[in-house]
Design a protein around this motif. Structure first.
Motif, PDB file in Angstrom:
ATOM      1  N   ASP A 169      80.620  -1.879  20.561  1.00  0.00           N
ATOM      2  CA  ASP A 169      80.749  -3.234  21.086  1.00  0.00           C
ATOM      3  C   ASP A 169      79.648  -3.445  22.126  1.00  0.00           C
ATOM      4  OD1 ASP A 169      82.943  -3.701  19.575  1.00  0.00           O
ATOM      5  OD2 ASP A 169      84.375  -3.100  21.125  1.00  0.00           O
ATOM      6  N   GLU A 171      79.425  -4.527  25.100  1.00  0.00           N
ATOM      7  CA  GLU A 171      79.549  -4.114  26.499  1.00  0.00           C
ATOM      8  C   GLU A 171      79.515  -2.597  26.667  1.00  0.00           C
ATOM      9  OE1 GLU A 171      81.904  -5.469  24.685  1.00  0.00           O
ATOM     10  OE2 GLU A 171      83.935  -4.917  25.341  1.00  0.00           O
ATOM     11  N   LYS A 174      75.306  -0.350  26.837  1.00  0.00           N
ATOM     12  CA  LYS A 174      74.521   0.035  28.012  1.00  0.00           C
ATOM     13  C   LYS A 174      74.878   1.440  28.506  1.00  0.00           C
ATOM     14  CE  LYS A 174      73.006  -1.590  32.547  1.00  0.00           C
ATOM     15  NZ  LYS A 174      73.344  -0.390  33.290  1.00  0.00           N
ATOM     16  N   GLU A 175      76.190   1.745  28.522  1.00  0.00           N
ATOM     17  CA  GLU A 175      76.571   3.055  29.060  1.00  0.00           C
ATOM     18  C   GLU A 175      75.994   4.192  28.233  1.00  0.00           C
ATOM     19  OE1 GLU A 175      80.788   2.066  28.804  1.00  0.00           O
ATOM     20  OE2 GLU A 175      81.097   3.755  27.430  1.00  0.00           O
TER      21      GLU A 175
END
Lengths: 242, 218
Positions: A169, A171, A174-175
């Motif tokens: 997903d 969001e 980025k991690e």
């Protein structure tokens, strides 16, 4: 260092996937491979650690020929970490057991030693508190970070990433990218199949554009994005950069 | 209804039940073992393993069990010149026959695990056997538990066919008691109840096993 020399790959007698690929990836470099689906990016990645057995050409990883019958392929693979699009964590094991399986079975480390190291790496990818959970209890981004930790636990000289953020997903992308950017900056040799052009701009020493099993264009980040020479590359970039 | 016929002949029939269990346990264990090897051969890329295993499986799945028992008991002694005792003939027939069914269950169970899992294990440097032992089989086993237990229950029921070569297992003994006492209704209802009880126990056990294997993951 990875030397890819004139590698061609077929799936079955008629279906050719790669056409005489030549590429050299120096130690400490991050190379991004992009291109439309079916262009052979993932197949090329799998040739590097011998998961795909190419029919002609040669790949030499740190002086060892991948498909040479004299090569210990298991030993070679244990020095090359790989991260998959769909994580491929072992669902019947906890995150910690996923990470320690190969160090214990392949490197013959003791359980306590392997777990200590695994916890250090989980710390590094930012999820030490998830160690005792099974993959199904983790988010996509966490699962992929466990998968990266699993690869890093073998202290590999090279890391291969096969579309590591495509199944995530937005969001969570980025991690995962942050972990990869750190790795690249620490000097890990990385080959990354991805469409994350932001990542490519930031850390790639070289970007390779593939289409129909051939390398169509390559260049360093700046040149590749600003003056793509090939019409096919231009169209592709236009489409994915919006 | 005269249920005393059951109590009067209980020891005799119980002896048959023990024989039924012996047949079933040995056949299930042997069939499973042979089935694992057949399944691995059938998944192999080597033609000299794949084709014989495939032929074996198709051959036995295309025959009625009772014919296999007859063949082994009547035909094999003709060929080898050595008589085979009834128990051995029955057990060998069951193992040979059920292995074909077990093999297909195991093959499907292994194939239900995505190739990505194998790739991940190989990429970490694991060998074929390490990958099978630690990654594929634990997952495949869970997927195939219900089918394996069902097949084991079928074997338990199929052992009654051993009567055709004169083995006095449970159902045959019930049949003998009936010939003597002429109490068909009571005796065959009783036999049905016994089979039903043990087979249901198998089903319950299977569900327990699945839950136990499933507790943490998925």
């Amino acid at each position: 260092m990875i030397e890819i020399k004139n590698v061609s790959l077929w799936y079955g007698p008629r279906h050719q996937v790669l056409y005489g690929i030549d590429e050299t990836i120096a130690k400490g470099q991050t190379v991004v491979i992009c291109g439309p689906s079916g262009s052979g990016k993932s197949s090329l990645l799998r040739c590097i650690n011998g998961l795909s057995r190419f029919q002609s050409g040669e790949i030499i990883v740190d002086g060892v020929s991948v498909l040479d019958p004299a090569t210990n392929i298991h030993k070679l693979r244990s020095n090359i970490g790989m991260v998959f699009q769909h994580f491929e964590l072992y669902p019947h094991m906890t995150a910690l057991d996923n990470i320690t399986l190969a160090p214990i079975r392949v490197r013959k480390k003791s359980k306590s030693e392997a777990e200590k190291k695994a916890m250090e790496i989980l710390e590094r990818v930012g999820i030490p508190e998830q160690a005792r959970k099974h993959p199904a209890a983790l988010s996509g981004g966490q699962q992929q970070r466990v998968a990266i930790a699993r690869a890093l636990a073998m202290e590999p000289a090279i890391m291969l990433f096969d579309e590591p953020t495509s199944a995530l997903d937005p969001e969570m992308i980025k991690e995962v990218l942050d972990v990869m950017i750190d790795l690249a900056r620490e000097g890990m040799t990385m080959v990354v199949v991805t469409h994350e052009m932001g990542f490519a701009r930031k850390v790639a020493h070289k970007i390779i554009f593939m289409d129909n099993g051939r390398v169509v264009e390559k260049g360093d980040g700046q040149a590749f994005f600003e003056h793509p020479e090939n019409e096919r590359t231009r169209r592709f970039l236009n489409r994915i950069l919006i | 209804m005269d249920l005393s016929v059951i109590f009067r002949n209980f020891d005799f029939m119980f002896g048959g039940l023990i024989l039924t269990f012996q047949l079933a346990v040995i056949s299930i264990a042997g069939g499973l073992l042979l089935g694992i090897f057949l399944a691995l051969a059938r998944l192999s890329a080597r033609p000299w393993l794949y084709y014989p295993a495939t032929l074996y499986i198709h051959f036995f799945r295309g025959l009625p069990l009772i014919l296999v028992i007859f063949w082994l008991y009547f035909l094999v002694p003709v060929v080898t010149g050595k008589a085979m005792d009834e128990f051995t003939a029955a057990v060998v027939s069951f193992i040979a026959f059920e292995a074909a069914y077990f093999a297909e269950i195991i093959r499907a169970g292994i194939q239900s695990i995505s190739t990505g899992q194998t790739m991940a294990a190989y990429a970490g440097g694991l060998t074929f056997f390490q990958c099978a032992r630690h990654v594929i089989l634990p997952q495949a086993l869970r997927n195939m538990t219900p089918a394996l237990v069902t097949q084991a229950v079928v074997i338990f029921q199929d052992t009654s066919l051993a009567y055709v070569i004169g083995l006095r297992e449970f159902l045959r003994r019930v049949n003998l008691v009936d010939a003597r006492e002429a109490r068909s209704v009571e005796l065959y209802l009783f036999a049905g109840l016994i089979y039903f009880l043990f087979c249901s126990a198998g089903a319950v056990l299977s569900r327990r096993l699945e839950n136990c294997l499933q507790r943490d993951w998925a």
